[in-house]
Design an enzyme around this catalytic site. Structure first.
Site, mmCIF file in Angstrom:
data_model
loop_
_atom_site.group_PDB
_atom_site.id
_atom_site.type_symbol
_atom_site.label_atom_id
_atom_site.label_comp_id
_atom_site.label_asym_id
_atom_site.label_seq_id
_atom_site.Cartn_x
_atom_site.Cartn_y
_atom_site.Cartn_z
ATOM 1 N N GLY A 1 3.851 -9.468 -8.240
ATOM 2 C CA GLY A 1 3.941 -8.335 -7.314
ATOM 3 C C GLY A 1 4.077 -7.019 -8.025
ATOM 4 N N ALA B 1 -0.660 -9.567 -5.164
ATOM 5 C CA ALA B 1 -0.784 -8.743 -3.951
ATOM 6 C C ALA B 1 -0.101 -7.410 -4.218
ATOM 7 C CB ALA B 1 -0.136 -9.435 -2.752
ATOM 8 N N ASN C 1 1.022 -5.765 -1.974
ATOM 9 C CA ASN C 1 2.099 -5.748 -0.996
ATOM 10 C C ASN C 1 2.174 -7.132 -0.343
ATOM 11 O OD1 ASN C 1 3.679 -5.246 1.412
ATOM 12 N ND2 ASN C 1 3.402 -3.086 0.949
ATOM 13 N N PHE C 2 3.347 -7.733 -0.385
ATOM 14 C CA PHE C 2 3.492 -9.100 0.126
ATOM 15 C C PHE C 2 3.924 -9.155 1.583
ATOM 16 C CE2 PHE C 2 3.278 -10.069 -4.333
ATOM 17 C CZ PHE C 2 2.632 -11.288 -4.335
ATOM 18 N N HIS D 1 7.856 6.547 -1.076
ATOM 19 C CA HIS D 1 8.688 5.502 -1.688
ATOM 20 C C HIS D 1 9.935 6.130 -2.291
ATOM 21 C CE1 HIS D 1 5.091 2.896 -1.497
ATOM 22 N NE2 HIS D 1 5.953 1.908 -1.568
ATOM 23 N N LYS E 1 10.563 4.484 -8.118
ATOM 24 C CA LYS E 1 9.236 3.875 -8.260
ATOM 25 C C LYS E 1 8.488 4.524 -9.415
ATOM 26 C CE LYS E 1 5.170 2.425 -5.733
ATOM 27 N NZ LYS E 1 5.178 1.109 -6.415
ATOM 28 N N GLY F 1 0.528 0.754 -5.245
ATOM 29 C CA GLY F 1 -0.538 -0.246 -5.200
ATOM 30 C C GLY F 1 -1.044 -0.437 -3.777
ATOM 31 N N THR F 2 -0.137 -0.362 -2.820
ATOM 32 C CA THR F 2 -0.523 -0.513 -1.406
ATOM 33 C C THR F 2 -1.447 0.619 -0.971
ATOM 34 O OG1 THR F 2 1.603 -1.550 -1.023
ATOM 35 C CG2 THR F 2 0.430 -0.780 0.935
#
Ligand SMILES: NC(=O)c1ccc[n+]([C@@H]2O[C@H](COP(=O)([O-])OP(=O)(O)OC[C@H]3O[C@@H](n4cnc5c(N)ncnc54)[C@H](O)[C@@H]3O)[C@@H](O)[C@H]2O)c1
Length: 239
Positions: A75, A100, A102-103, A135, A139, A145-146
């Site tokens: 992740g 992913a 985002n999970f 965010h 971070k 990434g999303t």
């Protein structure tokens, strides 16, 4: 399931909580402080490894799990410039990898809504589209990434846009991604189509890290014994 946690920060701890609630065992926890324990012998006790460290360490960590023959769920964001290299490494070594950006189940549904809206807006040139992500201040990567996945979902549908750009852009063919860092936001993503007469906005807000952690554990359950490269679409059976 026996799990190895690679990265024991905010996400590693949230994943541990969910995994234990679901009756799984944590057989290895690796953080920056005990990197010497991150070896083949210890990894081989795990059915699956879950890697949430960060952009600098993700690629090496993922490769190490693959080399040890343990399917890995990653992740960590901010390393996709190395995506092709890692996929090749995984395939050459008969490894199993699920990545992913985002999970969360909600975000993966949001990805599909975003693609569908992109298709509907493909020829509506009176609208200008932008992506905004918010965010927490710790971070490390920007855009998230999303946000990149959302931007790609728009670019594949809108002929007027050719690439994304971080920040405001005056280039008509660029899709602007605005990144804001405000505590304690776990993750908010907003897509706006703006015209002189109206705006259309779709928004996903994560209320906590639990959604990411639950999705990561679900992905690990899916990856037991798997070879090949997968995404959350495979886990959630979204086409
Ligand atoms: N895909 C998703 O759904 C999702 C959701 C949230 C966060 N993330 C990403 O996951 C990553 C971790 O996020 P976090 O909030 O847990 O960060 P964090 O800073 O709280 O935790 C990261 C942990 O990794 C450890 N670490 C760093 N380098 C390491 C190495 N070489 N080996 C082992 N451990 C190492 C650090 O000591 C730290 O404890 C980030 O890249 C973040 O963007 C992804």
């Amino acid at each position: 399931m026996n799990l190895a946690l690679i990265g024991y920060g905010k996400m590693g701890k949230a994943i541990e909580e969910i995994a234990l609630q679901k009756g799984h065992n944590i057989v290895l926890k690796i953080d920056i402080t005990n990197a010497d324990e991150f070896n083949q012998a210890n990894l081989s006790k795990a059915d699956v490894a879950i890697e949430f460290t960060g952009p600098e360490s993700a690629v090496d960590n993922v490769k190490k799990c693959i080399e040890a023959g343990v399917p890995v769920v990653s992740g960590s964001t901010g390393w996709l410039d190395k995506w092709k290299e890692v996929v090749q490494f995984c395939n050459e070594n008969n490894g199993g990898l699920l990545y992913a950006s985002n999970f969360s189940i909600g975000v993966n549904i949001f990805f599909e809504v975003n693609r569908h809206l992109g298709r509907l807006m493909a020829s509506r040139n009176e609208y200008n589209v932008s992506v905004e992500e918010i965010h927490h201040k710790q971070k490390k990567d920007a855009p998230s990434g999303t946000a990149i996945t959302l931007a790609e979902g728009i670019l594949e549908n809108l002929p007027a846009k050719n690439k994304w750009a971080l920040g405001e852009t005056s280039q008509k063919d660029e899709l602007s991604i605005i990144s804001k860092r405000i505590d304690p936001a776990p993750g908010t993503h907003i897509i706006t189509y703006d015209s002189p007469v109206d705006s259309i906005e779709i928004k996903h807000t994560a209320h906590s890290r639990t959604g990411f952690a639950s999705g990561a554990v679900l992905a690990a359950e899916f990856m037991i014994g798997k070879i090949g490269v997968y995404g959350m679409k495979d886990v959630l059976k979204i086409n």
